[in-house]
Design an enzyme around this catalytic site. Sequence first.
Site, short mmCIF file in Angstrom:
data_model
loop_
_atom_site.label_atom_id
_atom_site.label_comp_id
_atom_site.label_asym_id
_atom_site.label_seq_id
_atom_site.Cartn_x
_atom_site.Cartn_y
_atom_site.Cartn_z
N LEU A 288 18.77 -5.93 4.63
CA LEU A 288 19.77 -5.82 3.57
C LEU A 288 21.15 -6.05 4.18
O LEU A 288 21.42 -5.63 5.31
CB LEU A 288 19.70 -4.43 2.94
N GLU B 94 1.14 7.02 7.04
CA GLU B 94 2.29 6.60 6.23
C GLU B 94 2.09 7.02 4.78
O GLU B 94 3.01 7.50 4.12
CB GLU B 94 2.47 5.08 6.30
N ASN C 85 13.50 4.13 4.12
CA ASN C 85 12.52 3.15 4.57
C ASN C 85 11.44 3.86 5.36
O ASN C 85 11.70 4.90 5.98
CB ASN C 85 13.21 2.12 5.48
N GLU D 3 23.41 0.23 8.16
CA GLU D 3 23.62 -1.16 8.53
C GLU D 3 22.84 -1.53 9.79
O GLU D 3 22.53 -2.70 10.01
CB GLU D 3 25.12 -1.43 8.76
N SER E 125 7.71 6.96 10.71
CA SER E 125 8.94 7.71 10.41
C SER E 125 9.52 7.23 9.09
O SER E 125 9.45 6.04 8.78
CB SER E 125 10.01 7.45 11.49
N HIS F 191 8.88 3.30 8.55
CA HIS F 191 8.77 2.43 9.73
C HIS F 191 7.57 2.90 10.56
O HIS F 191 7.41 4.11 10.79
CB HIS F 191 10.06 2.52 10.55
N SER G 208 0.83 -1.22 0.00
CA SER G 208 0.00 0.00 0.00
C SER G 208 0.86 1.26 0.00
O SER G 208 0.48 2.28 -0.60
CB SER G 208 -0.98 0.00 1.18
N ASN G 209 2.01 1.23 0.65
CA ASN G 209 2.90 2.40 0.59
C ASN G 209 3.47 2.58 -0.82
O ASN G 209 3.61 3.71 -1.29
CB ASN G 209 4.02 2.28 1.62
N ASP H 100 16.68 0.21 11.52
CA ASP H 100 15.81 1.35 11.85
C ASP H 100 16.53 2.47 12.60
O ASP H 100 15.93 3.17 13.43
CB ASP H 100 14.60 0.87 12.69
#
Length: 189
Positions: free
Chosen positions: A94, A175, A108, A143, A137, A110, A18-19, A146
């Site tokens: 990742l 979001e 990203n 690395e 956010s 979150h 959906s995002n 979040d």
Amino acid sequence: MTTVAPARIAVLISGRGSNMQALAAAQGDAYRIVLVASDRPDAAGLAWAREQGLPTFALSPKGIGKPAYEAEVDRALREAGAERIALAGYMRLLSDAFVARWRGRIINIHPSLLPKYKGLDTHARAIAAGDPVAGCSVHVVTEELDAGTVLGRAEVPIHPDDTADTLAARVLAAEHRLYPTVLKEFVRT
Ligand code: GRF
């Protein structure tokens, strides 16, 4: 007057998407989605992207291992001419090597007000803590899970009768407003 070409964005998803749909709806002069990629070939969002005529790429890491999987994803991203990556419900970590290759160019979304509630079950944790507000956010991917620089946040209230599901729905709507707005700013930097 000089015109700047839209930034070429790849969106990585694992599920509903959906995002990704919100990002697609807002594409235009600031950015264009040049690839929707998924680690789950059966992701609902992938089917939607195909129906819209967006370029897609699907590959499961199962059976080939993470390094080979990520190498293929990286190749698909470069073939599509992607300049930046937006993770949108992408449920895999990742590798450090992948993050390093795309350093500063992956963001990203979150579902918490970072730095609170990194990781999973964010809504239940916010309710259990008695927080008056929750939210989402958008952050730069590094690395560490979040933990990258937060580029934007949106708050929503937590109601006394909220469950994790009702709160998740309220946060998700936020979001969908926040992510395109932040992506448009991010591609200008
Ligand atoms: C969203 O809540 C997002 O914040 C989190 O995963 C969920 C993905 O939902 N990272 P969708 O696939 O974008 O609908």
